[in-house]
Design an enzyme around this catalytic site. Structure first.
Site, mmCIF file in Angstrom:
data_model
loop_
_atom_site.group_PDB
_atom_site.id
_atom_site.type_symbol
_atom_site.label_atom_id
_atom_site.label_comp_id
_atom_site.label_asym_id
_atom_site.label_seq_id
_atom_site.Cartn_x
_atom_site.Cartn_y
_atom_site.Cartn_z
ATOM 1 N N CYS A 55 0.826 -1.217 0.000
ATOM 2 C CA CYS A 55 0.000 0.000 0.000
ATOM 3 C C CYS A 55 0.857 1.264 0.000
ATOM 4 O O CYS A 55 0.429 2.318 -0.485
ATOM 5 C CB CYS A 55 -0.880 0.067 1.246
ATOM 6 S SG CYS A 55 -1.283 -1.492 2.021
ATOM 7 N N ASP A 87 -3.155 -2.440 7.956
ATOM 8 C CA ASP A 87 -4.149 -3.303 8.581
ATOM 9 C C ASP A 87 -4.048 -4.757 8.137
ATOM 10 O O ASP A 87 -4.268 -5.678 8.932
ATOM 11 C CB ASP A 87 -5.555 -2.780 8.273
ATOM 12 C CG ASP A 87 -5.852 -1.501 9.035
ATOM 13 O OD1 ASP A 87 -4.925 -0.946 9.650
ATOM 14 O OD2 ASP A 87 -7.015 -1.062 9.011
ATOM 15 N N CYS A 128 -2.466 3.296 2.969
ATOM 16 C CA CYS A 128 -3.233 2.311 3.733
ATOM 17 C C CYS A 128 -4.234 2.991 4.649
ATOM 18 O O CYS A 128 -4.061 4.128 5.057
ATOM 19 C CB CYS A 128 -2.301 1.407 4.538
ATOM 20 S SG CYS A 128 -3.168 -0.043 5.192
ATOM 21 N N ASP A 129 -5.248 2.230 4.993
ATOM 22 C CA ASP A 129 -6.485 2.681 5.620
ATOM 23 C C ASP A 129 -6.408 3.940 6.483
ATOM 24 O O ASP A 129 -6.984 4.963 6.159
ATOM 25 C CB ASP A 129 -7.055 1.542 6.470
ATOM 26 C CG ASP A 129 -7.423 0.340 5.618
ATOM 27 O OD1 ASP A 129 -7.202 0.370 4.396
ATOM 28 O OD2 ASP A 129 -7.929 -0.649 6.178
ATOM 29 N N LYS A 130 -5.738 3.877 7.639
ATOM 30 C CA LYS A 130 -5.803 4.982 8.601
ATOM 31 C C LYS A 130 -4.943 6.165 8.190
ATOM 32 O O LYS A 130 -5.129 7.275 8.693
ATOM 33 C CB LYS A 130 -5.391 4.520 10.005
ATOM 34 C CG LYS A 130 -6.128 3.297 10.501
ATOM 35 C CD LYS A 130 -7.637 3.424 10.380
ATOM 36 C CE LYS A 130 -8.330 2.105 10.592
ATOM 37 N NZ LYS A 130 -8.083 1.083 9.561
ATOM 38 N N CYS A 200 -5.288 -2.277 -1.002
ATOM 39 C CA CYS A 200 -6.271 -3.323 -1.296
ATOM 40 C C CYS A 200 -7.284 -2.852 -2.340
ATOM 41 O O CYS A 200 -7.803 -1.746 -2.261
ATOM 42 C CB CYS A 200 -6.993 -3.741 -0.029
ATOM 43 S SG CYS A 200 -5.911 -4.472 1.209
ATOM 44 N N GLU A 450 -10.083 -4.163 14.185
ATOM 45 C CA GLU A 450 -10.907 -4.733 13.132
ATOM 46 C C GLU A 450 -10.949 -6.252 13.294
ATOM 47 O O GLU A 450 -10.022 -6.845 13.836
ATOM 48 C CB GLU A 450 -10.355 -4.375 11.748
ATOM 49 C CG GLU A 450 -10.522 -2.910 11.400
ATOM 50 C CD GLU A 450 -10.013 -2.584 10.003
ATOM 51 O OE1 GLU A 450 -9.399 -3.454 9.374
ATOM 52 O OE2 GLU A 450 -10.223 -1.449 9.560
ATOM 53 N N SER A 476 -13.252 -4.514 9.122
ATOM 54 C CA SER A 476 -12.533 -4.067 7.934
ATOM 55 C C SER A 476 -13.532 -3.665 6.863
ATOM 56 O O SER A 476 -14.652 -4.193 6.784
ATOM 57 C CB SER A 476 -11.656 -5.206 7.412
ATOM 58 O OG SER A 476 -11.207 -4.939 6.109
#
Length: 573
Positions: A55, A87, A128-130, A200, A450, A476
């Site tokens: 990511c 994550d 990535c996510d956060k 992702c 998650e 998630s």
């Protein structure tokens, strides 16, 4: 070149202008800058790049490419890095407690670097996510001219002539546990699911928040769905560097862009794409930075009236690359605006309104990913807010792709994710049960983990919609099935979820938006009187400090008073 910028009004004057700043300028000369370059506005290029996961591996290169755009348009780029907790690698073990905490650390570290060095503008790169909401939270907190750039998604893997994502690998673990596939298939799939750089590929948290970046106006139009390996990502980075100088010149700041109406637009795009339930955690946190009241219930209100129109994984068929090829976020917003689901008057980083940007897009009726709002996949959003006696402060569920919207059954309680996962692996979860995972909230976890390992394993066992799963933690964006998160008040605060016992009847109605614990009030009161707070193993360090400061999930799980408490904004120093 620099005449159009009045540096006497910019933060960087404190480190570069006047005889008293000679010591400061000596550092810039040491790095090879000229007198003319020191006189330019200083632009922070904040990268969450690292080698932790695919990511993030292209972010530093993209941030470096942005230098050229900044220089072309009269600025002086200054790159620095911040952390990421990825994550997919943190999932399913104690490392996931660090994930949501990292959002605050990212926002804090970007803020501190910008404050300490008196930068005038910010271009933030995240993958990535956060790291996406963390970067945008910093922009809103600092309120200097800013542009958000997503590093791009990964291309889909191929397995048995089908596109797959990392979620398929999480789910094959469940199939292996059920004895329905050999270990050789697990190993074969893990080798091909993630074919290169990028976040992702489905409409999980990273791509959901990338869509938010465009919908809320902080990203350049149709920039965020471009996959990470594509060479055009470099051109996007250069364009972002160039455009941020225009924002400095015209003093256009994040809080001019991210109004309450813009947050509603962003929430509607999350719903329309069947996006991650984490959007209902991050949008309130971003609004909090700007001093805007916008909690889980405001997000849910926008969700409730928004059609689900993007056929994206995990509930649908397609991945981010397909979304890009179909025309991207602006193609989605073209039909949403035409249907009256967006406010087109909101300002964006282009200096134009969202509506003016959308006017440049021609609807493509031949693409298959994005449905016309007049013929949606379903008439209401892919994400739903819930409220009731089990969750007085709300909860959230993703219904995209689900066939069952009501569920009633006996509770099966676990006080941590590991115990529940062990029960799933042992195949001791029974059809019809409502599985409770508690003491995993922001404070109780700490860190609000998650639960993808558990939910994916359930799905792999064929139990995805045969049980419901409820937690005060999170799910998630890749989760599918009847999975309800963000239940509040959390167990650590003595919320109703802490008082549930095995066998209690729980009723969920995702159509009506309700979630209720069916026991008598006097019984609940007696349990409440007998309940005692629990301690956890994290009594020092970052997780301890987070648990002492974090607020409830429905308000974004934030750790400071936010924009409403400000007496000044950094941008005005």
């Amino acid at each position: 070149m620099t005449n159009r910028f009045d540096k006497s009004k910019l933060p960087s004057r404190h480190v570069s202008v006047g005889p008293e700043r000679a010591p400061h300028r000596s550092y810039y000369y040491a790095m090879g800058l000229t007198e003319e370059e020191i006189a330019r506005p200083f632009v922070a290029l904040a990268s969450a790049g690292n080698d932790s996961a695919p990511c993030n591996t292209t972010l530093d290169a993209q941030a470096d490419a942005a230098r050229e755009g900044v220089k072309q348009n009269g600025g002086m780029p200054r790159r620095f890095n911040t952390i990421t907790v990825t994550d997919g690698i943190a999932m399913g073990h104690q490392g996931m407690k660090s994930s949501l905490v990292s959002r605050e650390v990212i926002a804090d570290s970007v803020e501190l670097s910008v404050r300490g060095h008196c930068y005038d503008a910010l271009v933030g790169f995240a993958g990535c996510d956060k790291s996406l909401p963390g970067m945008m939270m910093a922009m809103l907190r600092l309120n200097i001219p800013s542009i958000f750039v997503y590093g791009g998604s990964i291309l889909p893997g191929r397995f048995h002539d089908k596109d797959i994502t990392v979620v398929d690998v999480f789910e094959v673990v469940g199939r292996f546990a059920a004895g329905t596939c050999p270990i050789e298939e697990v190993h074969a799939m893990e080798r091909v699911a993630c074919p290169g750089h990028g976040a992702c590929g489905g409409q999980f948290t990273a791509n959901t928040m990338a869509c938010v970046g465009e919908a809320i106006g902080l990203s350049l139009p149709n920039s965020n769905m471009v996959p990470a390996p594509y060479s055009s990502r470099e051109q996007i980075a250069v364009a972002a560097g160039y455009q941020v100088m225009e924002l400095i010149e015209h003093n256009i700041r994040p809080r001019d862009i991210c109004t309450r109406e813009a947050f509603i637009n962003a929430a509607r795009v999350v719903a329309a794409t069947g996006g991650s339930t984490n959007g209902a955690l991050h949008l309130p946190a971003m609004a909090h930075e700007a001093g805007i009241d916008f909690d889980l219930f405001d997000v849910a209100e926008a969700f409730k009236s928004t059609p689900y129109i993007a056929d994206l994984k995990p509930g649908g068929k397609y991945v981010a690359k397909d979304m890009y090829e179909a025309g991207g976020v602006y193609m989605l917003m073209k039909t949403m605006l035409a249907g009256g689901f967006l406010d087109g008057n909101c300002l964006t980083v282009t200096g134009k309104t969202l509506g003016e940007n959308i006017d440049q897009v021609t609807w493509n009726p031949d693409q298959k990913v994005i449905y016309d709002v007049k013929a949606p996949i379903s008439p209401t959003g892919g994400v739903v807010g819930l409220r009731g006696s089990l969750a007085p402060n709300g909860a959230i569920v993703k219904v995209a792709g689900m066939h069952r919207l009501q569920f009633e059954g006996p509770a099966r309680c676990f006080d941590c994710e590991e115990d529940c996962f062990a029960a799933v692996e042992a195949r001791s979860i029974n059809e019809g049960e409502v599985v409770i995972i508690r003491y995993e909230g922001p404070k109780g976890g700490p860190g609000m983990r998650e639960m993808l390992s558990t939910t994916a394993a359930l799905y792999g066992l064929g139990m995805g919609e045969k049980v419901a799963l409820i937690t005060d933690g999170r799910f998630s964006g890749a989760t599918r099935g009847f999975c309800i998160g963000h239940v509040g008040p959390e167990a650590a605060d003595g919320g109703p979820i802490a008082l549930v016992e095995d066998g209690d009847t729980i009723r969920i109605d995702a159509e009506a938006g309700t979630i209720d614990l069916d026991i008598a009030e006097d019984v609940l009161a007696a349990r409440k009187a007998a309940w005692r707070p629990r301690t956890n193993d994290y009594q020092s360090g970052a997780l301890y400090r987070y648990a002492q400061n974090v607020g409830p999930a429905y308000q974004g799980a934030v750790t400071h008073p936010g924009g409403k408490a400000e007496t000044h904004v950094y941008a005005d120093i």
